[in-house]
Each structure stands twice: as structure tokens, then as C-alpha cells.
Design a protein around this motif. Structure first.
Motif, PDB file in Angstrom:
ATOM      1  N   ASP A 112      43.864  37.123  46.471  1.00  0.00           N
ATOM      2  CA  ASP A 112      44.242  36.560  45.172  1.00  0.00           C
ATOM      3  C   ASP A 112      42.978  36.829  44.269  1.00  0.00           C
ATOM      4  O   ASP A 112      43.156  37.836  43.331  1.00  0.00           O
ATOM      5  CB  ASP A 112      44.135  35.032  45.595  1.00  0.00           C
ATOM      6  CG  ASP A 112      44.596  34.456  44.537  1.00  0.00           C
ATOM      7  OD1 ASP A 112      44.711  34.556  43.169  1.00  0.00           O
ATOM      8  OD2 ASP A 112      44.728  32.895  44.545  1.00  0.00           O
ATOM      9  N   ILE A 113      41.777  36.039  44.185  1.00  0.00           N
ATOM     10  CA  ILE A 113      40.677  36.561  43.323  1.00  0.00           C
ATOM     11  C   ILE A 113      39.992  37.864  43.879  1.00  0.00           C
ATOM     12  O   ILE A 113      39.292  38.550  43.413  1.00  0.00           O
ATOM     13  CB  ILE A 113      39.761  35.350  42.993  1.00  0.00           C
ATOM     14  CG1 ILE A 113      40.484  34.394  41.986  1.00  0.00           C
ATOM     15  CG2 ILE A 113      38.555  35.876  42.414  1.00  0.00           C
ATOM     16  CD1 ILE A 113      39.639  33.015  41.683  1.00  0.00           C
ATOM     17  N   MET A 130      39.341  18.603  34.528  1.00  0.00           N
ATOM     18  CA  MET A 130      39.649  19.637  35.336  1.00  0.00           C
ATOM     19  C   MET A 130      39.587  20.855  34.763  1.00  0.00           C
ATOM     20  O   MET A 130      40.656  21.331  34.340  1.00  0.00           O
ATOM     21  CB  MET A 130      40.490  19.488  36.386  1.00  0.00           C
ATOM     22  CG  MET A 130      40.085  18.671  37.359  1.00  0.00           C
ATOM     23  SD  MET A 130      41.686  18.325  38.750  1.00  0.00           S
ATOM     24  CE  MET A 130      41.796  19.980  39.148  1.00  0.00           C
ATOM     25  N   PRO A 131      38.648  21.926  34.773  1.00  0.00           N
ATOM     26  CA  PRO A 131      38.793  23.349  34.426  1.00  0.00           C
ATOM     27  C   PRO A 131      39.803  23.802  35.201  1.00  0.00           C
ATOM     28  O   PRO A 131      39.970  23.721  36.419  1.00  0.00           O
ATOM     29  CB  PRO A 131      37.493  23.763  34.410  1.00  0.00           C
ATOM     30  CG  PRO A 131      36.490  22.733  34.364  1.00  0.00           C
ATOM     31  CD  PRO A 131      37.241  21.546  34.936  1.00  0.00           C
ATOM     32  N   SER A 132      40.698  24.872  34.541  1.00  0.00           N
ATOM     33  CA  SER A 132      41.571  25.600  35.461  1.00  0.00           C
ATOM     34  C   SER A 132      41.170  26.771  35.570  1.00  0.00           C
ATOM     35  O   SER A 132      40.972  27.685  34.407  1.00  0.00           O
ATOM     36  CB  SER A 132      43.127  25.191  34.965  1.00  0.00           C
ATOM     37  OG  SER A 132      43.927  26.305  35.452  1.00  0.00           O
ATOM     38  N   ASN A 133      41.640  27.746  36.501  1.00  0.00           N
ATOM     39  CA  ASN A 133      41.603  29.439  36.309  1.00  0.00           C
ATOM     40  C   ASN A 133      43.065  29.795  36.857  1.00  0.00           C
ATOM     41  O   ASN A 133      43.083  30.780  37.165  1.00  0.00           O
ATOM     42  CB  ASN A 133      40.571  29.825  37.271  1.00  0.00           C
ATOM     43  CG  ASN A 133      40.561  29.312  38.782  1.00  0.00           C
ATOM     44  OD1 ASN A 133      41.465  28.852  39.448  1.00  0.00           O
ATOM     45  ND2 ASN A 133      39.559  29.740  39.691  1.00  0.00           N
ATOM     46  N   GLY A 134      43.894  28.752  37.115  1.00  0.00           N
ATOM     47  CA  GLY A 134      45.441  29.422  37.489  1.00  0.00           C
ATOM     48  C   GLY A 134      46.210  29.458  36.239  1.00  0.00           C
ATOM     49  O   GLY A 134      45.784  29.357  35.094  1.00  0.00           O
ATOM     50  N   ASP A 175      46.241  38.331  38.597  1.00  0.00           N
ATOM     51  CA  ASP A 175      46.799  37.383  39.519  1.00  0.00           C
ATOM     52  C   ASP A 175      48.110  37.838  40.192  1.00  0.00           C
ATOM     53  O   ASP A 175      49.294  37.987  39.378  1.00  0.00           O
ATOM     54  CB  ASP A 175      47.197  36.052  38.830  1.00  0.00           C
ATOM     55  CG  ASP A 175      47.419  34.903  39.892  1.00  0.00           C
ATOM     56  OD1 ASP A 175      47.902  35.163  41.001  1.00  0.00           O
ATOM     57  OD2 ASP A 175      47.477  33.606  39.380  1.00  0.00           O
ATOM     58  N   PRO A 176      48.058  38.638  41.374  1.00  0.00           N
ATOM     59  CA  PRO A 176      49.109  39.072  42.150  1.00  0.00           C
ATOM     60  C   PRO A 176      49.895  38.093  42.807  1.00  0.00           C
ATOM     61  O   PRO A 176      51.159  38.512  43.408  1.00  0.00           O
ATOM     62  CB  PRO A 176      48.571  40.117  43.007  1.00  0.00           C
ATOM     63  CG  PRO A 176      47.057  39.160  43.226  1.00  0.00           C
ATOM     64  CD  PRO A 176      46.662  38.557  42.156  1.00  0.00           C
ATOM     65  N   ILE A 177      49.538  36.653  42.597  1.00  0.00           N
ATOM     66  CA  ILE A 177      50.373  35.777  43.332  1.00  0.00           C
ATOM     67  C   ILE A 177      51.331  34.850  42.504  1.00  0.00           C
ATOM     68  O   ILE A 177      52.376  34.419  42.901  1.00  0.00           O
ATOM     69  CB  ILE A 177      49.479  35.045  44.260  1.00  0.00           C
ATOM     70  CG1 ILE A 177      48.375  35.680  45.012  1.00  0.00           C
ATOM     71  CG2 ILE A 177      50.033  33.780  44.879  1.00  0.00           C
ATOM     72  CD1 ILE A 177      49.031  36.280  46.389  1.00  0.00           C
ATOM     73  N   ARG A 178      50.719  34.288  41.385  1.00  0.00           N
ATOM     74  CA  ARG A 178      51.454  33.408  40.385  1.00  0.00           C
ATOM     75  C   ARG A 178      52.092  34.125  39.293  1.00  0.00           C
ATOM     76  O   ARG A 178      51.926  34.992  38.954  1.00  0.00           O
ATOM     77  CB  ARG A 178      50.512  32.364  40.217  1.00  0.00           C
ATOM     78  CG  ARG A 178      49.892  31.816  41.522  1.00  0.00           C
ATOM     79  CD  ARG A 178      48.550  30.884  41.098  1.00  0.00           C
ATOM     80  NE  ARG A 178      47.855  30.517  42.016  1.00  0.00           N
ATOM     81  CZ  ARG A 178      47.011  31.251  42.824  1.00  0.00           C
ATOM     82  NH1 ARG A 178      46.886  32.810  42.361  1.00  0.00           N
ATOM     83  NH2 ARG A 178      46.391  30.924  43.824  1.00  0.00           N
ATOM     84  N   HIS A 179      52.801  33.278  38.689  1.00  0.00           N
ATOM     85  CA  HIS A 179      53.341  33.604  37.302  1.00  0.00           C
ATOM     86  C   HIS A 179      53.470  32.316  36.241  1.00  0.00           C
ATOM     87  O   HIS A 179      52.870  31.419  36.643  1.00  0.00           O
ATOM     88  CB  HIS A 179      54.861  34.075  37.461  1.00  0.00           C
ATOM     89  CG  HIS A 179      54.915  35.247  38.424  1.00  0.00           C
ATOM     90  ND1 HIS A 179      54.739  36.517  37.799  1.00  0.00           N
ATOM     91  CD2 HIS A 179      55.449  35.237  39.498  1.00  0.00           C
ATOM     92  CE1 HIS A 179      55.069  37.343  38.741  1.00  0.00           C
ATOM     93  NE2 HIS A 179      55.438  36.850  39.943  1.00  0.00           N
ATOM     94  N   GLN A 180      53.815  32.713  35.004  1.00  0.00           N
ATOM     95  CA  GLN A 180      53.602  31.627  34.059  1.00  0.00           C
ATOM     96  C   GLN A 180      54.911  31.719  33.366  1.00  0.00           C
ATOM     97  O   GLN A 180      55.254  31.918  32.015  1.00  0.00           O
ATOM     98  CB  GLN A 180      52.577  31.950  33.173  1.00  0.00           C
ATOM     99  CG  GLN A 180      51.845  30.800  32.412  1.00  0.00           C
ATOM    100  CD  GLN A 180      50.958  31.315  31.533  1.00  0.00           C
ATOM    101  OE1 GLN A 180      50.943  32.177  30.671  1.00  0.00           O
ATOM    102  NE2 GLN A 180      49.471  30.764  31.599  1.00  0.00           N
TER     103      GLN A 180
END
Length: 605
Positions: free
Chosen positions: A79-80, A231-235, A262-267
Motif C-alpha cells: 500500500d504505502i 482527522m487528517p486523511s491520507n486516503g 495508491d495501488p489499492i483504492r480509487h476516487q
């Protein structure tokens, strides 16, 4: 992980057809909030859905169409981290005790200005697991594996024993005390030293507990309302709106997130809206059918029937079975002269339960596999073997034997216990069945009802409530945190000594022999010997009887959703759709009008 029973209905739509569509708002509606949003303490599937969009880990599980193959779907991916550490690439030392993990560039927090995630952020995240305000239910995954982690958590408990710390107190402790087995030689390198080789260590690091934590987390008490609102986000998404106790939430796109990092998630969707309401299940399902909402929140409607031809829904799949439901005893309760502490009382309850009756209650789940369970470790998990230390005729309970044990325990005149119950029809029906069984042997139950977020988030996981006798018996569920090589994923969170804030050993069960057996199993390299050790733990737990297993329940994946939802694939850990991979098809929205007539949803099949 806390697991849930679900309403069942056939699927209204399948996965995506064509290319992803960007835009739109994904809408949830349901009866309860979240147990926690702080990664140090969040351990319920509902929280996991949100945190999938807000937080990132070194390693994560990619979303999957089919979870039936544990080796495939429960193998963590980078992930990271830039790559999976191995001995060949220098990420794992020859003695398998040192992991060197390199971080991607360009992964940022949504601070002003955006700030890159560092190795120190991961160390901070792990340090926070021992906090005495809202700690980790699975802290033993880390304390039994990472050098110095147990000492850190023990010192954390001792430093604030008997007093309520401030956020500044906690920040001072975490920032002034190092963990021997964690080191960051530079911003993009994390070195972790283990107590002994652990071939499931990447599974441990893929837990939400191992998320990066920014320095801003130190400003507020863990998981407080102030923490959740800041809450800061990095997602791919950030929490743009948070109502009291999670009554209303809105997630919007995080401008600091980059797809190439990010190879796991999308937006795909613009926003995700979550509202809580006390409407009936039938009303919420009708709103899904109509397109007013897309998914149920806090409970999940299971799509188990085969969809109509042409809808292309993914096949149902499940990797194993959950311990769901089970009865857990509050071994700290002073109620009725400490009745629950008496083994014979617990044995009486074990003999009294009619598991077949409870299984029939769950027939409303239309074909979801479940069957009576007599061991703490369910089928599909390492250490499971069939045995039944408290047999009853045809599995229907033995009130005569139960009453005899109750008399031997000194309660010939009976007793009354407090049963903690979730305000959901299935859970109320199950506890009513338990109450009927227990009444036959002289035990009455007084119900303490609460919503699901309160049930897990504050009532059961706070040992202060156990010690105050606020409950005597409860009916939770538990799904292993991963499958495949998962010997520890049932017994460590539920049975290793842990009476600290955030515990999932709800009744504060403690047996040094069990703790020793768990440590022995973790140190065993031979898979067959390790399996035998995990089974030995199961046998000892069932002798001590801190819980009464009721059913083995299929760990389910399919969920009911609106027609416009596409790419309905699952996060393996939480067995729910990955909200960062969903997209919305504007051409298949039942709210759209065709020739002046609202199009009906696909008939049930």
C-alpha cells in the motif's frame, strides 16, 4: 473483528458493465453509528468501511470479487510500502527477525500545505495502540510480535493508572518513550524487529491498527468527538462533516491524494453520505429499491439469491465461518454475589442453550450456511477440530442438567442476570431465545438494550463497565481478521489476558496457562505442531468457559445495493463492499424517468 448478522434479500444489481463513471454521491442509511473512528481502537466492520477511505497502511488487501480462496484474497499487497519485503530483496533478514520497509513518495496528509507520510507516522500509530483511553482490541498481535511493544503498553497502562490523562499527557508519553523494535533511520524507511519469526506478520501490519498516524492526532484525546472532527486523511476521501456520535457523516474527495501513489483504492464518487435513522429494515430496503439510497448502513442486507439473468452479479463466496453469535460472560461482574464468576453457573448456561432454536431464528437469512458450534475456534480457522464438551440431547439444551449445576453453585432459588442486547430484531430474537432457555433452569434475564455503536464502542470494550456490573452476559459475534494462516486471529483478541480500554476480551477472562499456550503456538515454526497448539488453547478455553459458542456462521460477502452501484467488490477484512472502488451508473438509476414512467427494479429471483 466484530461481526454482524444480516438481513437477506436478492440482489438488485450486479457489478459494473463498461468503464467506471466518475461523479455522484454514494448514499447510506441505517440504524446506528460507528464504534470508533480512531485507528488505534476501531475494530468493527462499520468503522472499517469508512477508514478504508480515510486511512492507509504499509500493506493492505486489494478489493476482491471472490473471497473463497484465502491464500489469494488474504495475501497483503503493498500500500504505502513500495514492495513486499522478502529475504531476496533485503526486506527480511536471514534470521527473519528484522523487517526493513521502504515507503512510497508522494503519499500526503490533507494538511495545509499537504505533508508527506513518513516512517515516524507509522511508529506513532503503533505507539498509540497502548493508550489507556481508547486502545486496541488486538494489541496482542503487536505486543507478542514486536520487540519492546509489550513493555511500552505495560508502561502506558501504569503511567496513567487511576487517573484520567489529557491529550497533552498522552502526547508527552508517546513522544518521550521509544519502542526498541521500531526505528526510522530516515523519513522513508521503517525498521521493525520481531521477538520471533512470524509468517503472518504482513497480515498483522495490514490491520487498521497499523495505520499511519499524523502528529495532529496528538491534539485530542483518542477517538473523542473532537478527534473525529479534526482527522487528517491520507486516503482518497476526507471527513468533511461529522455529526454528533456519527449521526451524520459526509466524506468528500481528498485533494492531497494521488491515484498514482495508491495501488489499492480509487476516487470514483464525488462524495459519500451516511445518515442514521430508526426506520425498519423493510423501509430501508424499499429505499434501496427506489434508488433513494444505495446501501444500508450499520446493518448490511445480504444478497444471497442468484440475480436475474443479465445482471452479472458476482457469485456468493465466503472464506470460512465466524463465531457468530456467541455468549460472553462478564467475569468481573459483582452482580448476584459474583454469580458469573462461578464456573458451575456458566456450565449451567452452556447446557441450557438450545442451539437448534437459534439456528431456526436465522432461517430468515435464506440459505446462509450456519450450524451449531461447540468450540471457540470455528471451521475454516487454524486449530478447529470437532469436539463437544457440553453435549445435550439433539443439541436442544438440557434444562435438567442445567438446573442441577445451578443448585450445586448455590443458586437453588435462581438468579437474575443483566443481558446486553443490540436494538436490532435478529439480536433481540436471539437473546429472547436464550432467555427462554435459561428461565427453564431458574435464570432470568433483564435486558439492557443499546445501539450497535454503543454496544461495541463503549459498553463491552470498556472494562470499567464490566467491573461496575453494568452487564453479565452479552451476545456478540466474531469474524477472524484474516483467513489462511490465522491461528491467532480468534484466540488472541478474545482470550489472551487484556482488561484494558478497547479490549475485545469483553469479560476480562484471564488464564496464565492460556497465555502461555498462545505464546508457545506463536513460536512454533512447524504448521502441524502450531495447529495442535491452537487446538490446545481451544480445549482449555472451553474448560474455563468464558464464552458459550452458539453457531458457526458463514463469513458472507454479497450485499444488497441499489441498481446504479457498480464494481461491487469486497474488502476481505470487513467482508463489505470497498467504498473506494464503487462507482455509480447514472444510466441505471431507478429514480430516472423513461417515457414518463418510473422504471421498476428487477424482480426478485
Amino acid at each position: 473483528m466484530h461481526s454482524e448478522l444480516h438481513e437477506v434479500r436478492s440482489s438488485a444489481a450486479g457489478p459494473e458493465i463498461g468503464q467506471p463513471h466518475y461523479g455522484g454521491t454514494l448514499r447510506f442509511l441505517g440504524p446506528g453509528g460507528v464504534d470508533h473512528l480512531d485507528t488505534a481502537s476501531a475494530y468493527y466492520a462499520t468503522s472499517g468501511q469508512i477508514l478504508r477511505a480515510l486511512t492507509r497502511q504499509l500493506f493492505s488487501y486489494p478489493a476482491s470479487q471472490d473471497l473463497s480462496d484465502p491464500q489469494k484474497s488474504f495475501t497483503p499487497a503493498p500500500d504505502i510500502a513500495t514492495e513486499i519485503p522478502t529475504q531476496a530483496n533485503g526486506g527480511i533478514s536471514l534470521d527473519r527477525l528484522t523487517y526493513t520497509i521502504h515507503l512510497r513518495n508522494g503519499v500526503c496528509w490533507d494538511t495545509t500545505p499537504p505533508r508527506e507520510v513518513t516512517a515516524q507516522d507509522f511508529i506513532r500509530g503503533l505507539k498509540r495502540l497502548g493508550n489507556p483511553v481508547a486502545g486496541a482490541g488486538a494489541r496482542h498481535y503487536f505486543t507478542s510480535t514486536i520487540v519492546g511493544m509489550k513493555e511500552h503498553c505495560d508502561a502506558y497502562d501504569k503511567a496513567f493508572e487511576g487517573r484520567k490523562p489529557t491529550a497533552a499527557d498522552l502526547a508527552w508519553f508517546q513522544n518521550s518513550v521509544d519502542i526498541v523494535g521500531l526505528r526510522a533511520p530516515d523519513d522513508k524507511t521503517l525498521i521493525i524487529k520481531l521477538k520471533q519469526p512470524a509468517n503472518d506478520f504482513l497480515n498483522v501490519l495490514a490491520m487498521g491498527f497499523a495505520s499511519a498516524a499524523p502528529q495532529e492526532y496528538d491534539k485530542h484525546l483518542p477517538d473523542s468527538e473532537e478527534f473525529r472532527r479534526d482527522m487528517p486523511s491520507n486516503g482518497p476521501y476526507r471527513l468533511a462533516k461529522y455529526g454528533a456520535r456519527g449521526g451524520e457523516m459526509r466524506l468528500e474527495r481528498n485533494p492531497a491524494w494521488l491515484q498514482e501513489t495508491d495501488p489499492i483504492r480509487h476516487q470514483y464518487v464525488d462524495a459519500i453520505e451516511i445518515r442514521t435513522a430508526t426506520e425498519t429494515v423493510e423501509a430501508m430496503l424499499a429505499k434501496i429499491d427506489s434508488g433513494e439510497i444505495d446501501l444500508a448502513w450499520s446493518f448490511t442486507a445480504v444478497s444471497w439469491a442468484k440475480p436475474a439473468e443479465g445482471l452479472d452479479a458476482f457469485p456468493r463466496s465466503y472464506p470460512g465461518f465466524a463465531l457468530n453469535p456467541y455468549l460472553v460472560f462478564n467475569l468481573q461482574s459483582p452482580n448476584q454475589n459474583g454469580a458469573i464468576k462461578n464456573l458451575k453457573v456458566r456450565q449451567a448456561i452452556a447446557y441450557a442453550i438450545d442451539r437448534i432454536a437459534i439456528s431456526r431464528i436465522l432461517e430468515v437469512l435464506e440459505g446462509v450456511p450456519n450450524f451449531p458450534l461447540h468450540s471457540a475456534i470455528p471451521p475454516g480457522s487454524v486449530g478447529h477440530r470437532k469436539f463437544n464438551p457440553y453435549p445435550t440431547p439433539n443439541g436442544r439444551g438440557d434444562p435438567v442438567k442445567a438446573r442441577q449445576l445451578l443448585e450445586e453453585a448455590g443458586y437453588a432459588d435462581g438468579l437474575t442476570l443483566i443481558a446486553a442486547v443490540r436494538q436490532a430484531s435478529l439480536h433481540l430474537d436471539i437473546m429472547k431465545s436464550v432467555a427462554s432457555d435459561l428461565e427453564k433452569c431458574g435464570i432470568k434475564l433483564s435486558f439492557l438494550t443499546c445501539d450497535q455503536a454503543t454496544y461495541y464502542g463503549s459498553l463491552l470494550s470498556d472494562p470499567a463497565n464490566a467491573k461496575a456490573g453494568k452487564w453479565d452476559i452479552a451476545e456478540p459475534g466474531w469474524t477472524p481478521d484474516w483467513w489462511g494462516n490465522n491461528g491467532r486471529a480468534i484466540v488472541q483478541p478474545l482470550f489472551q489476558t487484556n482488561c484494558s480500554a478497547g479490549t475485545t476480551n469483553y469479560g476480562c477472562y484471564s488464564n496464565p496457562r492460556v497465555d502461555q499456550l498462545i505464546e508457545h503456538a506463536l513460536q512454533e515454526d512447524d504448521p502441524e505442531k502450531a495447529e495442535a497448539s491452537w487446538h490446545e488453547v481451544d480445549v482449555q478455553v472451553m474448560k474455563d468457559l468464558p464464552i458459550v459458542p452458539i453457531l458457526a456462521f458463514a463469513a458472507m460477502t454479497s450485499r444488497y445495493h441499489s441498481r446504479r452501484v457498480r464494481n461491487a467488490i469486497h474488502v476481505p477484512q470487513i467482508e463489505f463492499f470497498d467504498i473506494t472502488n464503487l462507482w455509480l451508473d447514472p444510466l441505471d438509476d431507478p429514480r430516472r424517468m423513461y417515457d414518463g414512467i418510473r422504471q421498476p427494479t428487477q424482480p426478485l429471483s
